[in-house]
Design a protein around this motif. Structure first.
Motif, PDB file in Angstrom:
ATOM      1  N   ASN A   6      -4.621   0.181  -5.166  1.00 47.02           N
ATOM      2  CA  ASN A   6      -5.935   0.703  -5.554  1.00 47.02           C
ATOM      3  C   ASN A   6      -7.078  -0.236  -5.177  1.00 47.02           C
ATOM      4  O   ASN A   6      -8.198  -0.058  -5.633  1.00 47.02           O
ATOM      5  CB  ASN A   6      -5.975   0.999  -7.067  1.00 47.02           C
ATOM      6  CG  ASN A   6      -5.460  -0.164  -7.888  1.00 47.02           C
ATOM      7  OD1 ASN A   6      -5.646  -1.320  -7.518  1.00 47.02           O
ATOM      8  ND2 ASN A   6      -4.824   0.135  -9.001  1.00 47.02           N
ATOM      9  N   SER A   7      -6.800  -1.241  -4.336  1.00 44.78           N
ATOM     10  CA  SER A   7      -7.848  -2.210  -3.979  1.00 44.78           C
ATOM     11  C   SER A   7      -9.012  -1.564  -3.254  1.00 44.78           C
ATOM     12  O   SER A   7     -10.180  -1.849  -3.541  1.00 44.78           O
ATOM     13  CB  SER A   7      -7.254  -3.332  -3.118  1.00 44.78           C
ATOM     14  OG  SER A   7      -6.382  -4.142  -3.869  1.00 44.78           O
ATOM     15  N   LEU A  35       6.592   3.759  -0.174  1.00 49.48           N
ATOM     16  CA  LEU A  35       6.085   4.515   0.968  1.00 49.48           C
ATOM     17  C   LEU A  35       4.689   4.041   1.355  1.00 49.48           C
ATOM     18  O   LEU A  35       4.350   3.956   2.522  1.00 49.48           O
ATOM     19  CB  LEU A  35       6.065   6.009   0.635  1.00 49.48           C
ATOM     20  CG  LEU A  35       7.437   6.680   0.559  1.00 49.48           C
ATOM     21  CD1 LEU A  35       7.290   8.112   0.064  1.00 49.48           C
ATOM     22  CD2 LEU A  35       8.151   6.637   1.899  1.00 49.48           C
ATOM     23  N   VAL A  36       3.883   3.692   0.367  1.00 44.82           N
ATOM     24  CA  VAL A  36       2.553   3.178   0.656  1.00 44.82           C
ATOM     25  C   VAL A  36       2.656   1.767   1.220  1.00 44.82           C
ATOM     26  O   VAL A  36       2.049   1.436   2.217  1.00 44.82           O
ATOM     27  CB  VAL A  36       1.673   3.178  -0.619  1.00 44.82           C
ATOM     28  CG1 VAL A  36       0.337   2.537  -0.338  1.00 44.82           C
ATOM     29  CG2 VAL A  36       1.492   4.596  -1.124  1.00 44.82           C
ATOM     30  N   LEU A  37       3.446   0.956   0.597  1.00 38.13           N
ATOM     31  CA  LEU A  37       3.619  -0.424   1.036  1.00 38.13           C
ATOM     32  C   LEU A  37       4.179  -0.472   2.443  1.00 38.13           C
ATOM     33  O   LEU A  37       3.779  -1.306   3.249  1.00 38.13           O
ATOM     34  CB  LEU A  37       4.565  -1.162   0.085  1.00 38.13           C
ATOM     35  CG  LEU A  37       4.891  -2.615   0.441  1.00 38.13           C
ATOM     36  CD1 LEU A  37       3.666  -3.491   0.353  1.00 38.13           C
ATOM     37  CD2 LEU A  37       5.999  -3.145  -0.444  1.00 38.13           C
ATOM     38  N   ASP A  51       3.129  -5.120  -9.154  1.00 36.87           N
ATOM     39  CA  ASP A  51       2.088  -5.929  -8.513  1.00 36.87           C
ATOM     40  C   ASP A  51       1.535  -5.218  -7.286  1.00 36.87           C
ATOM     41  O   ASP A  51       0.321  -5.155  -7.079  1.00 36.87           O
ATOM     42  CB  ASP A  51       2.659  -7.294  -8.101  1.00 36.87           C
ATOM     43  CG  ASP A  51       2.959  -8.185  -9.300  1.00 36.87           C
ATOM     44  OD1 ASP A  51       2.369  -7.957 -10.366  1.00 36.87           O
ATOM     45  OD2 ASP A  51       3.782  -9.103  -9.158  1.00 36.87           O
ATOM     46  N   VAL A  52       2.430  -4.677  -6.468  1.00 43.25           N
ATOM     47  CA  VAL A  52       2.009  -4.021  -5.232  1.00 43.25           C
ATOM     48  C   VAL A  52       1.249  -2.730  -5.536  1.00 43.25           C
ATOM     49  O   VAL A  52       0.235  -2.421  -4.904  1.00 43.25           O
ATOM     50  CB  VAL A  52       3.231  -3.728  -4.335  1.00 43.25           C
ATOM     51  CG1 VAL A  52       2.839  -2.862  -3.151  1.00 43.25           C
ATOM     52  CG2 VAL A  52       3.844  -5.040  -3.854  1.00 43.25           C
ATOM     53  N   ASP A  53       1.748  -1.990  -6.512  1.00 44.60           N
ATOM     54  CA  ASP A  53       1.159  -0.701  -6.849  1.00 44.60           C
ATOM     55  C   ASP A  53      -0.165  -0.847  -7.586  1.00 44.60           C
ATOM     56  O   ASP A  53      -0.985   0.058  -7.605  1.00 44.60           O
ATOM     57  CB  ASP A  53       2.156   0.087  -7.707  1.00 44.60           C
ATOM     58  CG  ASP A  53       1.816   1.558  -7.801  1.00 44.60           C
ATOM     59  OD1 ASP A  53       1.236   2.089  -6.849  1.00 44.60           O
ATOM     60  OD2 ASP A  53       2.118   2.165  -8.842  1.00 44.60           O
TER      61      ASP A  53
END
Length: 497
Positions: A205-206, A13-15, A90-92
């Motif tokens: 979290n970047s 959902l975030v991606l 990786d994405v999370d």
């Protein structure tokens, strides 16, 4: 709905803020030669009848799905459940484990990084420890991937890891409870009134860690900044937009153009009225996707200068969705009277969340393109930097970027094996000293090279990697990095003017 699906779904959902709610309905125009599904079933039946070995329907279906997605662009993929877990980690920016990184370069299985506040750090594992056993099983002869699989497991479970620490006669055994590990993709420092931030990936979290880094830089009243996006493969659009607002003036950051008529195009804007920094952005051929969104916005708005080589050139965006298993497909067709393969359709349109075993796999599919503020579409072409500078990072088969500073904790001597020896060997080999392929082992040849280095640098020559020699090697590494990182040198030159 299981915990695994909850974790993956939240990450998606975030991606998918860049491609949320995209419909994957069939095209309105159907080709005249539409293949009858009975034809594919007949092929599967024929394979099972003739194939000598065992093959399941699931294997054949996944093979067919893989084949279909392989016919599309290189960014469109099919993932099994296991592959999807790795991708979403990786994405999370987080995963379940103990929080270490092991090297694929060294011959021994060596810990090359321990993440801050991780279970491994709390248990006392440190950088440089060499893995001997996992749950009593020797790792000798195993690959790093095989050892990583042994260490991984479910959150809350424990793993026993036996380590050898340099300078200690007896091995240590650590009992570590696996947990969620959050990976910090941001490193930063301040030197000579110039801030430096390296961003590895635009994970979930970047922006959190970027904000913390900028807060520390602002406390020091730093106004000159280097943002290093070299080798950054991209990530979430939501994250790059938030980060871009720190560096891009009020106005358009990027526009997303989707194919589906059911999905509105999206435009993202900065509300920043006060740019704080004189900015240089470092890019190279591996700066891709979200990195190019940020770099393109900086370049188009004139809010900074791009230094490096031409970027990768990925101007497409993807959406990710779960594919229901054949059994789940049939189940919900009977219950709901509709044919559904997209798990999100089941959630959004019918309020039903599929369980893990009802998901066959996941697909990542190209659904649109993005444009820079000036309307540039850079897919296949990339961004040309304002100052084109190439680096000479490889010499004597050693990549300067892979070398870390020596720790100065112990003094390795003949026949010792350690990460400090490994990095010392790489520095020495890069400088032209006679060293075979770096392997962590302080053998006679490595000792001879250390002896010659000591003699050349006015140190007591005896072939032991003592603290004075380690410091001299660190000084040499810092000098090499400044000499060979011409992109960084150009950035500093621009900011000091």
């Amino acid at each position: 709905m299981t915990k695994t699906f909850v974790r993956i779904a939240s990450a998606v959902l975030v991606l998918c803020l860049l491609t949320a709610n995209v419909s994957f309905a069939a095209e309105s125009q159907v080709e005249e030669s539409t293949i009858d599904m009975d034809y594919l079933q007949s092929i599967m039946d024929s394979i099972k009848e003739k194939y000598k070995d065992k093959v399941t329907d699931k294997q054949l279906i996944e093979g067919a799905i893989n084949g279909m997605f392989d016919t599309m662009d290189k960014y469109t993929d099919y993932y099994t459940q296991e592959e999807a877990e790795s991708f979403f980690s990786d994405v999370d920016g987080s995963y379940v484990g103990i929080g270490v990184r092991i090297s694929s370069e060294t011959k021994a299985i060596c810990i090359v990084e321990v993440f801050e506040s991780s279970p491994a750090a709390k248990a006392g594992i440190i950088k440089g420890d060499i893995v001997l056993k996992v749950d009593g099983q020797s790792v000798e002869g195993k690959s790093t991937d095989e050892v990583a699989q042994l260490i991984r497991g479910k959150a809350g479970t424990k793993v026993s890891i036996t380590m050898q620490r340099l300078g200690e006669k007896d091995a240590r055994t650590f009992e570590v409870e696996r947990a969620e590990v959050v990976v910090n993709p941001v490193t930063y420092h301040i030197k000579d009134e110039i801030g430096y931030i390296k961003l590895d990936i635009f994970s979930s979290n970047s922006n959190l860690y970027m904000t913390k880094a900028l807060e520390e830089i602002d406390k020091s009243k730093i106004k000159k900044l280097i943002l290093d996006l070299r080798d950054n493969p991209g990530g979430e659009v939501s994250q790059v937009v938030k980060i871009a607002e720190n560096f891009v003036p009020k106005g358009l950051i990027t526009k997303l153009d989707f194919k589906s008529e059911e999905k509105d195009d999206e435009a993202y804007y900065s509300e920043n009225k006060d740019l704080k920094y004189k900015l240089v952005v470092l890019v190279n051929e591996s700066s891709a996707s979200a990195s190019e969104i940020l770099a393109g916005a900086v370049q188009d708005t004139g809010s900074g200068t791009l230094v490096g080589t031409k970027t990768y050139g990925k101007g497409k965006v993807q959406n990710i969705f779960p594919i229901l298993s054949p059994e789940a497909y049939k189940k919900y067709e009977e219950e709901l009277g509709v044919k559904i393969v997209d798990g999100y359709d089941l959630i959004n349109n019918h309020g039903i969340r599929p369980t893990d075993d009802e998901i066959l796999g996941w697909t990542k599919i190209t659904t649109g393109e993005y444009y820079t503020p000036k309307g540039r579409m850079i897919d296949g072409t990339g961004l040309q930097p304002d100052y084109y500078i190439e680096n000479e990072e490889l010499k004597n088969e050693v990549d300067l970027r892979t070398i870390d500073s020596l720790e100065k904790r112990v003094k390795p001597t003949i026949n010792d094996k350690s990460l400090d020896v490994f990095n010392a060997e790489k520095i020495l080999k890069f400088c032209g000293y006679e060293v075979d392929s770096p392997d962590m082992f302080l053998d006679g040849e490595t000792s001879d090279a250390i002896y010659k280095f000591q003699k050349d640098n006015g140190l007591y020559p005896y072939g032991v990697l003592d603290f004075s020699t380690q410091q001299a090697l660190n000084n040499k590494l810092e000098k090499l990095q400044s000499e060979y990182d011409k992109q960084m040198a150009k950035a500093l030159e621009l900011l000091k003017d």
